[in-house]
Scaffold this motif. Structure first.
Motif, short mmCIF file in Angstrom:
data_model
loop_
_atom_site.label_atom_id
_atom_site.label_comp_id
_atom_site.label_asym_id
_atom_site.label_seq_id
_atom_site.Cartn_x
_atom_site.Cartn_y
_atom_site.Cartn_z
N GLU A 1 53.02 134.68 97.55
CA GLU A 1 52.01 133.96 96.78
C GLU A 1 51.66 134.72 95.50
O GLU A 1 51.52 134.11 94.43
CB GLU A 1 50.75 133.76 97.63
N TRP B 1 42.01 139.67 94.43
CA TRP B 1 41.76 140.89 95.20
C TRP B 1 43.03 141.37 95.87
O TRP B 1 43.78 140.57 96.44
CB TRP B 1 40.68 140.65 96.25
N VAL C 1 42.44 142.98 100.30
CA VAL C 1 42.36 142.07 101.43
C VAL C 1 43.80 141.79 101.85
O VAL C 1 44.73 142.15 101.13
CB VAL C 1 41.62 140.76 101.03
N GLU D 1 37.93 127.58 96.57
CA GLU D 1 38.56 127.46 97.89
C GLU D 1 38.54 128.76 98.69
O GLU D 1 38.37 128.74 99.90
CB GLU D 1 40.01 126.99 97.75
N GLU D 2 38.77 129.90 98.00
CA GLU D 2 38.90 131.17 98.71
C GLU D 2 38.24 132.31 97.93
O GLU D 2 38.92 133.20 97.41
CB GLU D 2 40.38 131.49 98.94
N PRO D 3 36.90 132.33 97.88
CA PRO D 3 36.22 133.37 97.11
C PRO D 3 36.40 134.78 97.69
O PRO D 3 36.15 135.76 96.99
CB PRO D 3 34.75 132.94 97.16
N GLU D 4 36.87 134.88 98.90
CA GLU D 4 37.14 136.20 99.46
C GLU D 4 38.46 136.78 98.95
O GLU D 4 38.71 137.97 99.09
CB GLU D 4 37.14 136.16 101.01
N ARG D 5 39.28 135.94 98.32
CA ARG D 5 40.58 136.39 97.79
C ARG D 5 40.68 136.30 96.27
O ARG D 5 41.47 137.00 95.65
CB ARG D 5 41.71 135.55 98.41
N PHE D 6 39.90 135.41 95.66
CA PHE D 6 39.98 135.16 94.22
C PHE D 6 38.60 135.22 93.60
O PHE D 6 37.60 134.90 94.24
CB PHE D 6 40.61 133.79 93.95
N GLU E 1 39.62 126.21 90.90
CA GLU E 1 40.10 125.72 92.19
C GLU E 1 40.24 126.86 93.21
O GLU E 1 39.73 126.76 94.33
CB GLU E 1 41.45 125.02 92.01
N LEU E 2 40.91 127.93 92.83
CA LEU E 2 41.16 129.01 93.77
C LEU E 2 39.88 129.76 94.15
O LEU E 2 39.68 130.11 95.32
CB LEU E 2 42.21 129.97 93.22
N ASP F 1 49.52 138.04 100.56
CA ASP F 1 50.81 137.38 100.73
C ASP F 1 51.58 137.61 99.42
O ASP F 1 51.27 136.99 98.40
CB ASP F 1 50.59 135.89 100.99
#
Length: 117
Positions: free
Chosen positions: A94, A85, A88, A65-70, A61-62, A91
């Motif tokens: 989180e 990551w 970047v 949704e957000e391949p630039e972060r996970f 899921e992650l 938060d």
């Protein structure tokens, strides 16, 4: 605070958690046995991250949704572990939740109950 120091603080705040090197990088264990978070800078590829245990389905899921972060980490990604990551915008609230979820995945029920108390 540097990412490693912040990650260390979050991991060591959880019940019966220890830190020791694993594969040349800091890693955190529940009761000095089960790894739940591994710092990931060993490839020295200018990317800073950590890998952690994750609840079923969370990695897919992650990452979707957000391949630039996970990302799906090497070696442990096939077991559902999540790569996060740290080079970047982060938060930290989180990250605390992700680290706590990782702990819950590997910790004995007694320690999870202690965490919830």
């Amino acid at each position: 605070m540097k990412p490693l120091e912040e990650l260390r603080k979050l991991c060591l705040a959880l019940p019966e958690t220890t830190e020791r090197p694993s594969h040349g990088e800091p890693a955190w264990f529940v009761r000095d046995k089960k790894t739940f978070v591994m710092f990931a800078d060993h490839h020295h590829d200018d990317r800073l991250a950590f890998w952690c245990a994750a609840p079923p389905g969370a990695q897919e899921e992650l990452v979707a949704e957000e391949p630039e972060r996970f990302f799906r980490p090497p070696y442990v990604g096939r077991r559902g572990w999540l790569g996060v990551w740290l080079d970047v915008p982060v938060d930290w609230a989180e990250i605390r939740a992700i680290v706590t979820d990782a702990y819950r995945v590997v910790a004995p029920k007694k320690l999870v109950a202690e965490l919830d108390a």
